[in-house]
Design a protein around this motif. Structure first.
Motif, PDB file in Angstrom:
ATOM      1  N   GLU A  15       0.825  -1.219   0.000  1.00 12.39           N
ATOM      2  CA  GLU A  15       0.000   0.000   0.000  1.00 12.39           C
ATOM      3  C   GLU A  15       0.856   1.264   0.000  1.00 12.39           C
ATOM      4  N   GLN A  16       2.057   1.187   0.574  1.00 14.46           N
ATOM      5  CA  GLN A  16       2.920   2.376   0.559  1.00 14.46           C
ATOM      6  C   GLN A  16       3.352   2.694  -0.879  1.00 14.46           C
ATOM      7  N   ALA A  17       3.580   1.636  -1.645  1.00 15.32           N
ATOM      8  CA  ALA A  17       3.949   1.835  -3.045  1.00 15.32           C
ATOM      9  C   ALA A  17       2.751   2.344  -3.851  1.00 15.32           C
ATOM     10  N   VAL A  18       1.572   1.824  -3.540  1.00 18.20           N
ATOM     11  CA  VAL A  18       0.360   2.247  -4.257  1.00 18.20           C
ATOM     12  C   VAL A  18       0.073   3.718  -3.972  1.00 18.20           C
ATOM     13  N   ALA A  19       0.134   4.115  -2.689  1.00 24.55           N
ATOM     14  CA  ALA A  19      -0.154   5.508  -2.319  1.00 24.55           C
ATOM     15  C   ALA A  19       0.859   6.442  -2.977  1.00 24.55           C
ATOM     16  N   LEU A  20       2.093   5.982  -3.066  1.00 22.93           N
ATOM     17  CA  LEU A  20       3.151   6.799  -3.661  1.00 22.93           C
ATOM     18  C   LEU A  20       2.875   7.046  -5.145  1.00 22.93           C
TER      19      LEU A  20
ATOM     20  N   SER B  48       7.150 -11.644 -13.256  1.00 20.29           N
ATOM     21  CA  SER B  48       5.862 -11.325 -12.636  1.00 20.29           C
ATOM     22  C   SER B  48       5.840 -11.473 -11.119  1.00 20.29           C
ATOM     23  N   ASP B  49       6.500 -12.480 -10.559  1.00 19.24           N
ATOM     24  CA  ASP B  49       6.143 -12.899  -9.202  1.00 19.24           C
ATOM     25  C   ASP B  49       6.234 -11.805  -8.144  1.00 19.24           C
ATOM     26  N   ARG B  50       7.189 -10.911  -8.277  1.00 21.71           N
ATOM     27  CA  ARG B  50       7.334  -9.893  -7.241  1.00 21.71           C
ATOM     28  C   ARG B  50       6.699  -8.554  -7.596  1.00 21.71           C
ATOM     29  N   ILE B  51       6.104  -8.439  -8.756  1.00 22.78           N
ATOM     30  CA  ILE B  51       5.495  -7.150  -9.101  1.00 22.78           C
ATOM     31  C   ILE B  51       3.977  -7.292  -9.170  1.00 22.78           C
ATOM     32  N   GLN B  52       3.492  -8.535  -9.238  1.00 26.10           N
ATOM     33  CA  GLN B  52       2.066  -8.704  -9.508  1.00 26.10           C
ATOM     34  C   GLN B  52       1.169  -8.237  -8.364  1.00 26.10           C
ATOM     35  N   GLN B  53       1.640  -8.372  -7.130  1.00 32.69           N
ATOM     36  CA  GLN B  53       0.828  -7.923  -5.987  1.00 32.69           C
ATOM     37  C   GLN B  53       0.626  -6.397  -6.057  1.00 32.69           C
ATOM     38  N   PHE B  54       1.689  -5.681  -6.357  1.00 33.99           N
ATOM     39  CA  PHE B  54       1.646  -4.222  -6.510  1.00 33.99           C
ATOM     40  C   PHE B  54       0.760  -3.858  -7.712  1.00 33.99           C
ATOM     41  N   ALA B  55       0.961  -4.561  -8.824  1.00 35.44           N
ATOM     42  CA  ALA B  55       0.189  -4.246 -10.031  1.00 35.44           C
ATOM     43  C   ALA B  55      -1.305  -4.430  -9.772  1.00 35.44           C
ATOM     44  N   ASP B  56      -1.650  -5.518  -9.105  1.00 35.17           N
ATOM     45  CA  ASP B  56      -3.068  -5.754  -8.802  1.00 35.17           C
ATOM     46  C   ASP B  56      -3.628  -4.679  -7.879  1.00 35.17           C
ATOM     47  N   ARG B  57      -2.876  -4.340  -6.842  1.00 26.98           N
ATOM     48  CA  ARG B  57      -3.375  -3.361  -5.878  1.00 26.98           C
ATOM     49  C   ARG B  57      -3.485  -1.982  -6.529  1.00 26.98           C
ATOM     50  N   LEU B  58      -2.528  -1.619  -7.362  1.00 22.74           N
ATOM     51  CA  LEU B  58      -2.607  -0.300  -8.020  1.00 22.74           C
ATOM     52  C   LEU B  58      -3.826  -0.266  -8.951  1.00 22.74           C
ATOM     53  N   TYR B  59      -4.003  -1.327  -9.694  1.00 24.34           N
ATOM     54  CA  TYR B  59      -5.131  -1.429 -10.631  1.00 24.34           C
ATOM     55  C   TYR B  59      -6.446  -1.266  -9.875  1.00 24.34           C
ATOM     56  N   GLU B  60      -6.553  -1.998  -8.746  1.00 21.11           N
ATOM     57  CA  GLU B  60      -7.801  -1.952  -7.978  1.00 21.11           C
ATOM     58  C   GLU B  60      -8.013  -0.582  -7.341  1.00 21.11           C
ATOM     59  N   HIS B  61      -6.937   0.006  -6.862  1.00 18.57           N
ATOM     60  CA  HIS B  61      -7.041   1.322  -6.214  1.00 18.57           C
ATOM     61  C   HIS B  61      -7.471   2.381  -7.228  1.00 18.57           C
ATOM     62  N   LEU B  62      -6.925   2.333  -8.420  1.00 16.86           N
ATOM     63  CA  LEU B  62      -7.295   3.315  -9.439  1.00 16.86           C
ATOM     64  C   LEU B  62      -8.768   3.155  -9.819  1.00 16.86           C
ATOM     65  N   ALA B  63      -9.189   1.899  -9.962  1.00 19.12           N
ATOM     66  CA  ALA B  63     -10.596   1.651 -10.316  1.00 19.12           C
ATOM     67  C   ALA B  63     -11.506   2.133  -9.193  1.00 19.12           C
ATOM     68  N   ALA B  64     -11.114   1.860  -7.945  1.00 21.25           N
ATOM     69  CA  ALA B  64     -11.957   2.217  -6.796  1.00 21.25           C
ATOM     70  C   ALA B  64     -12.054   3.723  -6.622  1.00 21.25           C
ATOM     71  N   THR B  65     -11.071   4.459  -7.135  1.00 26.24           N
ATOM     72  CA  THR B  65     -11.099   5.911  -6.980  1.00 26.24           C
ATOM     73  C   THR B  65     -11.522   6.590  -8.291  1.00 26.24           C
ATOM     74  N   GLY B  66     -12.161   5.809  -9.147  1.00 27.19           N
ATOM     75  CA  GLY B  66     -12.791   6.367 -10.343  1.00 27.19           C
ATOM     76  C   GLY B  66     -11.833   6.857 -11.408  1.00 27.19           C
ATOM     77  N   ARG B  67     -10.610   6.318 -11.413  1.00 20.11           N
ATOM     78  CA  ARG B  67      -9.665   6.734 -12.451  1.00 20.11           C
ATOM     79  C   ARG B  67      -9.571   5.657 -13.516  1.00 20.11           C
ATOM     80  N   SER B  68      -9.907   6.014 -14.723  1.00 19.31           N
ATOM     81  CA  SER B  68      -9.812   5.052 -15.810  1.00 19.31           C
ATOM     82  C   SER B  68      -8.433   5.217 -16.461  1.00 19.31           C
ATOM     83  N   VAL B  69      -7.658   4.154 -16.415  1.00 23.79           N
ATOM     84  CA  VAL B  69      -6.255   4.232 -16.834  1.00 23.79           C
ATOM     85  C   VAL B  69      -5.935   3.050 -17.744  1.00 23.79           C
ATOM     86  N   ASP B  70      -5.265   3.283 -18.852  1.00 21.39           N
ATOM     87  CA  ASP B  70      -4.780   2.164 -19.679  1.00 21.39           C
ATOM     88  C   ASP B  70      -3.528   1.609 -19.036  1.00 21.39           C
TER      89      ASP B  70
END
Ligand SMILES: O=C(O)[C@@H](CO)OP(=O)(O)O
Ligand SMILES: [Mn+2]
Ligand SMILES: [Mn+2]
Length: 511
Positions: free
Chosen positions: A205-210, A262-284
């Protein structure tokens, strides 16, 4: 069946000692410094050889250190597999990465809308998870497509490369941006946070918030941000470079991830993707190579086909296998060894050993080895199990700390565990094939540019020992060829089980 097949055919144990490389004894060789009577005896008393586990022999670029992912994939596939890092490099060399239609479409859309592109990845040349030069090609593409605002969210390494080298790699990032004529360093964070793969979401989450929201420590300079870590490059705290202005991801922006593994970046990628969607940001969102995320993130480089390996052959022959490892290496003996296939075949059982609380590899180099060993011994005693596949993680995982004394202890603990497993194998009439997946603990320092030897926790290009302990010691034991590679493991295992190598395997049975 040949003489050697009759002597060996039967149930067995495939034992991967993670990070078990071979190098001459030296004062930075933890394996040589450790008291390891069992491992020492193994290689002198039983048929053994050294197997190539790095570079072209396994499907990596020449001279590249091995890693767990390609190591276990090749052990399972019985052939070298063009690894993602190699496929990305080919796409860069032949120009298909920067001209990829999927990338072009996203960049055109971003440029036309006047939005920003965010590039996220590990900035080093360790070649295990990423290579900073790949970023250069993406920056060139962004410039070609006239994307004006390009933010680079750099993850600092200190694990695949020597610690305290982050400033040099970040300087290279700045050069690549200058050369391309676009891109600026926006945020920095250590891989300990951004590349957690153990489900420690507080770190992620610290990486996502950043990256998503620009929330981190303001830093006036790179040096200031890197120096804020009391624990080296791996743990550089989330930092926003003030000169970059507002770096948050806005609605309509684009994101490209440039790690290839993939193995060490996928958790961050998933959380960032979900956070952007949850905050109404549509991002490619795109990734350089294919990720195993929940989110559907289109990739720019597709994976090589890894089917037709050991798992498929075992299933076709109806041979039951039990896969055992602790959490750190669980995917290695299941998903990777099965050719990055998530399915669990009817003849497979997967045993994942987990520990309590946050691991401290220096304070507890034994990790959960006792429980892993007990599970192997239990499975070895079952008459319905043809093959036990286990990974002993300690040598590699502890060596990654760069801490020599802890790594010596990890080697000694592993030695004792192998002793228990050999006893169980003998009691149950099983052969054992023990092999490393890449080197690590046999080289614990690296020379810095100033000539001094610095602690080094990364992998190596050294070959790995490969030993076969027959089920019954009184049988004649053929010696193994002098040259071998990890691709020979699966054909050899099948031969030891009394079967032929799979038709997709180019490796050879070693006896
Ligand atoms: O820990 C990791 O992610 C890598 C090193 O970066 O090691 P391994 O390939 O052994 O998993
Ligand atoms: Mn490994
Ligand atoms: Mn490792």
């Amino acid at each position: 069946m040949s003489a050697s097949e009759t002597a060996f055919a039967g149930p067995g144990i495939l034992l991967v000692l993670d990070g078990w490389g071979r190098a001459p004894a030296a004062d930075d060789n933890a394996l040589a410094l450790a008291h390891t009577p069992v491992l020492d005896e193994l290689v002198t008393r039983f048929p053994s050889t050294l197997a190539d586990a790095s570079g072209e022999a396994v499907g990596l670029l020449a001279g590249t250190v091995g890693n767990s992912e390609i190591g276990h994939m090749v052990i399972g596939a019985g052939r070298p597999l063009p690894y993602d890092s190699l496929l990305v490099q080919q796409a860069i060399d032949n120009g298909t990465l920067r001209t990829h239609p999927r990338l072009g479409a996203v960049l055109d859309k971003t440029a036309a809308a006047g939005r920003a592109l965010h590039l996220i990845g590990l900035c080093s040349d360790g070649q295990i998870h990423a290579h900073v030069e790949h970023l250069g090609d993406l920056l060139t593409a962004a410039a070609t497509h006239q994307v004006k605002r390009v933010f680079i969210h750099a993850i600092t390494d200190g694990r695949d490369v020597a610690d305290h080298t982050a400033p040099a790699y970040l300087a290279r990032v700045a050069e690549l941006a200058d050369r391309a004529g676009t891109g600026r360093l926006a945020t920095l964070i250590g891989r300990g946070y951004a590349m957690d793969k153990a489900g420690n979401l507080d770190l992620t989450e610290q990486a996502v918030a950043l990256v998503a929201d620009g929330r981190g420590m303001p830093a006036d300079s790179l040096d200031q941000a890197v120096a804020a870590s009391g624990r080296g490059d791996e743990w550089v705290p989330a930092s926003v470079l003030t000169a970059a202005g507002s770096t948050a991801i806005a609605d309509g922006d684009a994101v490209v991830w440039f790690n290839f593994r993939s193995d060490r970046i996928q958790q961050f990628a998933d959380r960032l993707y979900e956070h952007l969607a949850a905050t109404g940001r549509s991002v490619d969102m795109l990734s350089l190579a294919q990720y195993d995320t929940r989110a559907a993130i289109p990739a720019l480089v597709e994976r090589a086909d890894a089917s037709g390996g050991l798992a498929d052959e075992l299933a076709a022959a109806g041979l039951r296998s039990v896969r055992i490892a602790e959490a750190e290496k669980f995917e290695h003996v299941t998903y990777y060894i099965n050719g990055r296939d998530t399915s669990v075949r009817a003849v497979e059982e997967h045993v994942r050993i987990t520990g309590e609380g946050k691991p401290d590899y220096i304070a507890r180099p034994q990790m959960n080895l006792d429980r892993v060993t007990a599970a192997v011994v239990r499975a070895a005693g079952r008459a319905d199990v043809d093959l036990v596949v286990a990974n002993l993680a300690n040598i590699d995982v502890v060596a990654h700390t760069g801490h020599l004394a802890a790594t010596v202890t990890a080697c000694e603990a592993t030695d004792a565990a192998v002793g228990r497993i050999l006893d169980a194998a003998r009691d149950n009439g099983r052969w054992v094939l023990a092999v490393g997946d890449h080197g690590n603990a046999e080289k614990m320092t690296k020379r810095a540019p100033d000539g001094t030897a610095r602690p080094y926790g990364g992998h190596t290009t050294n070959p790995v020992p490969l030993v076969i302990v027959p089920a019954r010691e009184n049988r004649p034991v053929p010696s193994l060829p002098e040259q071998a590679t990890l691709a020979d493991v699966a054909p050899t295992v099948l031969r030891l089980l009394g079967h032929k190598p799979g038709s997709a395997m180019t490796g050879r049975p070693l006896l």
